[in-house]
Design a protein around this motif. Sequence first.
Motif, PDB file in Angstrom:
ATOM      1  N   ARG A   1      19.359  -4.689  88.370  1.00  0.00           N
ATOM      2  CA  ARG A   1      19.077  -3.322  87.936  1.00  0.00           C
ATOM      3  C   ARG A   1      17.680  -3.258  87.310  1.00  0.00           C
ATOM      4  O   ARG A   1      17.284  -4.137  86.552  1.00  0.00           O
ATOM      5  CB  ARG A   1      20.101  -2.838  86.901  1.00  0.00           C
ATOM      6  CG  ARG A   1      21.529  -2.780  87.417  1.00  0.00           C
ATOM      7  CD  ARG A   1      21.721  -1.615  88.387  1.00  0.00           C
ATOM      8  NE  ARG A   1      23.125  -1.408  88.688  1.00  0.00           N
ATOM      9  CZ  ARG A   1      23.795  -2.069  89.601  1.00  0.00           C
ATOM     10  NH1 ARG A   1      23.180  -2.991  90.335  1.00  0.00           N
ATOM     11  NH2 ARG A   1      25.077  -1.825  89.806  1.00  0.00           N
ATOM     12  N   GLN A   2      16.957  -2.187  87.620  1.00  0.00           N
ATOM     13  CA  GLN A   2      15.682  -1.898  86.980  1.00  0.00           C
ATOM     14  C   GLN A   2      15.846  -0.596  86.215  1.00  0.00           C
ATOM     15  O   GLN A   2      15.740   0.495  86.779  1.00  0.00           O
ATOM     16  CB  GLN A   2      14.563  -1.780  88.008  1.00  0.00           C
ATOM     17  CG  GLN A   2      13.186  -1.522  87.406  1.00  0.00           C
ATOM     18  CD  GLN A   2      12.765  -2.592  86.411  1.00  0.00           C
ATOM     19  OE1 GLN A   2      12.876  -3.787  86.698  1.00  0.00           O
ATOM     20  NE2 GLN A   2      12.293  -2.174  85.244  1.00  0.00           N
ATOM     21  N   PRO A   3      16.130  -0.666  84.904  1.00  0.00           N
ATOM     22  CA  PRO A   3      16.465   0.560  84.157  1.00  0.00           C
ATOM     23  C   PRO A   3      15.306   1.534  84.047  1.00  0.00           C
ATOM     24  O   PRO A   3      14.134   1.150  84.059  1.00  0.00           O
ATOM     25  CB  PRO A   3      16.857   0.025  82.769  1.00  0.00           C
ATOM     26  CG  PRO A   3      17.085  -1.424  82.946  1.00  0.00           C
ATOM     27  CD  PRO A   3      16.198  -1.856  84.065  1.00  0.00           C
ATOM     28  N   VAL A   4      15.666   2.795  83.928  1.00  0.00           N
ATOM     29  CA  VAL A   4      14.719   3.847  83.566  1.00  0.00           C
ATOM     30  C   VAL A   4      14.737   3.953  82.047  1.00  0.00           C
ATOM     31  O   VAL A   4      15.810   4.001  81.429  1.00  0.00           O
ATOM     32  CB  VAL A   4      15.129   5.196  84.195  1.00  0.00           C
ATOM     33  CG1 VAL A   4      14.207   6.311  83.707  1.00  0.00           C
ATOM     34  CG2 VAL A   4      15.123   5.101  85.708  1.00  0.00           C
ATOM     35  N   VAL A   5      13.573   3.965  81.415  1.00  0.00           N
ATOM     36  CA  VAL A   5      13.496   4.031  79.952  1.00  0.00           C
ATOM     37  C   VAL A   5      13.289   5.477  79.511  1.00  0.00           C
ATOM     38  O   VAL A   5      12.368   6.146  79.975  1.00  0.00           O
ATOM     39  CB  VAL A   5      12.363   3.142  79.411  1.00  0.00           C
ATOM     40  CG1 VAL A   5      12.288   3.262  77.887  1.00  0.00           C
ATOM     41  CG2 VAL A   5      12.589   1.685  79.815  1.00  0.00           C
ATOM     42  N   PHE A   6      14.161   5.932  78.645  1.00  0.00           N
ATOM     43  CA  PHE A   6      14.081   7.275  78.066  1.00  0.00           C
ATOM     44  C   PHE A   6      13.567   7.092  76.637  1.00  0.00           C
ATOM     45  O   PHE A   6      14.307   6.694  75.746  1.00  0.00           O
ATOM     46  CB  PHE A   6      15.462   7.922  78.067  1.00  0.00           C
ATOM     47  CG  PHE A   6      15.469   9.409  77.783  1.00  0.00           C
ATOM     48  CD1 PHE A   6      14.405  10.045  77.145  1.00  0.00           C
ATOM     49  CD2 PHE A   6      16.563  10.186  78.149  1.00  0.00           C
ATOM     50  CE1 PHE A   6      14.418  11.401  76.893  1.00  0.00           C
ATOM     51  CE2 PHE A   6      16.592  11.554  77.898  1.00  0.00           C
ATOM     52  CZ  PHE A   6      15.510  12.161  77.262  1.00  0.00           C
ATOM     53  N   THR A   7      12.303   7.391  76.418  1.00  0.00           N
ATOM     54  CA  THR A   7      11.689   7.199  75.107  1.00  0.00           C
ATOM     55  C   THR A   7      11.977   8.402  74.224  1.00  0.00           C
ATOM     56  O   THR A   7      11.397   9.480  74.394  1.00  0.00           O
ATOM     57  CB  THR A   7      10.167   7.002  75.234  1.00  0.00           C
ATOM     58  OG1 THR A   7       9.915   5.912  76.124  1.00  0.00           O
ATOM     59  CG2 THR A   7       9.542   6.698  73.885  1.00  0.00           C
ATOM     60  N   ALA A   8      12.912   8.239  73.307  1.00  0.00           N
ATOM     61  CA  ALA A   8      13.307   9.326  72.410  1.00  0.00           C
ATOM     62  C   ALA A   8      14.094   8.743  71.250  1.00  0.00           C
ATOM     63  O   ALA A   8      14.629   7.628  71.336  1.00  0.00           O
ATOM     64  CB  ALA A   8      14.138  10.371  73.151  1.00  0.00           C
ATOM     65  N   ALA A   9      14.180   9.520  70.156  1.00  0.00           N
ATOM     66  CA  ALA A   9      14.844   9.036  68.948  1.00  0.00           C
ATOM     67  C   ALA A   9      16.258   9.578  68.786  1.00  0.00           C
ATOM     68  O   ALA A   9      16.934   9.238  67.826  1.00  0.00           O
ATOM     69  CB  ALA A   9      14.010   9.412  67.719  1.00  0.00           C
ATOM     70  N   GLY A  10      16.702  10.415  69.692  1.00  0.00           N
ATOM     71  CA  GLY A  10      18.021  11.021  69.554  1.00  0.00           C
ATOM     72  C   GLY A  10      19.144  10.087  69.957  1.00  0.00           C
ATOM     73  O   GLY A  10      18.933   8.941  70.371  1.00  0.00           O
ATOM     74  N   THR A  11      20.372  10.591  69.854  1.00  0.00           N
ATOM     75  CA  THR A  11      21.537   9.810  70.266  1.00  0.00           C
ATOM     76  C   THR A  11      21.660   9.829  71.784  1.00  0.00           C
ATOM     77  O   THR A  11      21.271  10.813  72.434  1.00  0.00           O
ATOM     78  CB  THR A  11      22.824  10.387  69.648  1.00  0.00           C
ATOM     79  OG1 THR A  11      23.062  11.699  70.180  1.00  0.00           O
ATOM     80  CG2 THR A  11      22.718  10.461  68.133  1.00  0.00           C
ATOM     81  N   PRO A  12      22.206   8.776  72.379  1.00  0.00           N
ATOM     82  CA  PRO A  12      22.395   8.764  73.835  1.00  0.00           C
ATOM     83  C   PRO A  12      23.224   9.935  74.337  1.00  0.00           C
ATOM     84  O   PRO A  12      22.972  10.453  75.429  1.00  0.00           O
ATOM     85  CB  PRO A  12      23.107   7.429  74.080  1.00  0.00           C
ATOM     86  CG  PRO A  12      22.663   6.556  72.953  1.00  0.00           C
ATOM     87  CD  PRO A  12      22.550   7.478  71.769  1.00  0.00           C
ATOM     88  N   GLU A  13      24.205  10.387  73.532  1.00  0.00           N
ATOM     89  CA  GLU A  13      25.044  11.505  73.951  1.00  0.00           C
ATOM     90  C   GLU A  13      24.220  12.779  74.145  1.00  0.00           C
ATOM     91  O   GLU A  13      24.325  13.467  75.166  1.00  0.00           O
ATOM     92  CB  GLU A  13      26.136  11.765  72.903  1.00  0.00           C
ATOM     93  CG  GLU A  13      27.156  10.661  72.767  1.00  0.00           C
ATOM     94  CD  GLU A  13      26.727   9.590  71.771  1.00  0.00           C
ATOM     95  OE1 GLU A  13      25.517   9.542  71.417  1.00  0.00           O
ATOM     96  OE2 GLU A  13      27.580   8.805  71.351  1.00  0.00           O
ATOM     97  N   ASN A  14      23.383  13.078  73.165  1.00  0.00           N
ATOM     98  CA  ASN A  14      22.563  14.294  73.259  1.00  0.00           C
ATOM     99  C   ASN A  14      21.503  14.174  74.342  1.00  0.00           C
ATOM    100  O   ASN A  14      21.206  15.142  75.056  1.00  0.00           O
ATOM    101  CB  ASN A  14      21.905  14.580  71.908  1.00  0.00           C
ATOM    102  CG  ASN A  14      22.920  14.913  70.835  1.00  0.00           C
ATOM    103  OD1 ASN A  14      24.005  15.412  71.122  1.00  0.00           O
ATOM    104  ND2 ASN A  14      22.578  14.629  69.587  1.00  0.00           N
ATOM    105  N   LEU A  15      20.917  12.992  74.473  1.00  0.00           N
ATOM    106  CA  LEU A  15      19.868  12.799  75.476  1.00  0.00           C
ATOM    107  C   LEU A  15      20.438  12.847  76.893  1.00  0.00           C
ATOM    108  O   LEU A  15      19.749  13.262  77.823  1.00  0.00           O
ATOM    109  CB  LEU A  15      19.146  11.474  75.224  1.00  0.00           C
ATOM    110  CG  LEU A  15      18.392  11.412  73.884  1.00  0.00           C
ATOM    111  CD1 LEU A  15      17.801  10.028  73.665  1.00  0.00           C
ATOM    112  CD2 LEU A  15      17.293  12.465  73.821  1.00  0.00           C
TER     113      LEU A  15
END
Length: 388
Positions: free
Chosen positions: A267-281
């Motif tokens: 797997r080559q993950p996509v990085v989501f750069t953010a400070a929120g919770t995974p649920e909200n993102l």
Amino acid sequence: MPILKRSKRALPDGPGVVGPARLCRNAADLSSVRSGDVVVIDVADLGADTAQSLVERGVAAVLNVSSSSSGRYPNLGPQVLAAAGIPLVDRVGEVVWQTLRSGDVVRVDEGAVHLGETTVATGVEMTESRVRDQLDEASSGLSSQLDSIVTNAADTLRRDRAMLLEGAGIPEVSTPIKGRPVVVVTDGPDAAKDLKSIRSFVRDHDPVLIGVGDGAGLLIDAGLRPHLLVGRGDELSGRMIERSGEVVIVSASGRLDRPEQFEAHGRQPVVFTAAGTPENLALLLADQNEAAVIVQVGGPSRLVDIVDGDTADAAGTFIARLRAGSRVVDAQSVAWFARQRLSWFVPLLLLLAGVIAVVAAVATTPLGHEWLSPVTDCVSSWTEGLVS
């Protein structure tokens, strides 16, 4: 524990309220409750609807193993009982499940529960003044909590304005989402039950399945393969990574820690750069990629569920839900609509009505009259034969 002598006929002597005990662990068990019963429940934050149901059934008293008002929010159940003059005793303890049986005649007086001459449980009698004080305190606490959430929401909007308002930084994924329904599964209360309740929706509509953290495990346990796995890298197990499709890692720093755990599974993950919770993102991700509808499983669906926790996370939830708007719907609502399927005879009647309408329309034409004349003649002969 002393051996208790039970009598369902002899009424205990002494002051207070007397009646047969009726053990109901939750609000769903109230169907067996009769007028005059002393109802034993285990319901935290007793709601007004449940309390009103008890009032309408004419109960003599209510004994709650839990606290009828925890102070998290101003629930009105205790007030409804107090207004009806029905004694409510809180926190009587788990011992009542072992010492009482439905039908035992008990006496309730000043927070004590008596079976014959034995006191089997004690709790806190919720007088009108105590109920009023708790309601005022809960209202004040909720107001302070909401003020804190609003402040955090304003800070979040200022910090992440470009992402929240314009979608900047929300990654595009290879999984096709645009125009498709999406189911976002979080490992929240009753998530497994709610996921099971929408199986027909999943089967009929082939939605994009997004597992958030341990929510991916719930999907896998249900025999479903998450199309997207969203979460922080240290929260995802090898089982989740291996059995999911695309992986989106939430990272406040933008760095991918321990990339080897993903390389081991190809797997080559996509990085989501953010400070929120995974649920909200995950909600923002589905919304930005233009999902047709977002069904939330295991996430907060009521105001009290949202505010009962970290204020920063609650602020993020408010903003994510506001941004996604009408796209977000709770799994329980989807399950309700799925249960309202038409019976087989309704479509049949509609089909029959359509056929009759077509036949009537055809019969008004000269050609239709010519076609239908043999049929009408046959029916007339058959009717005359029956009459004769």
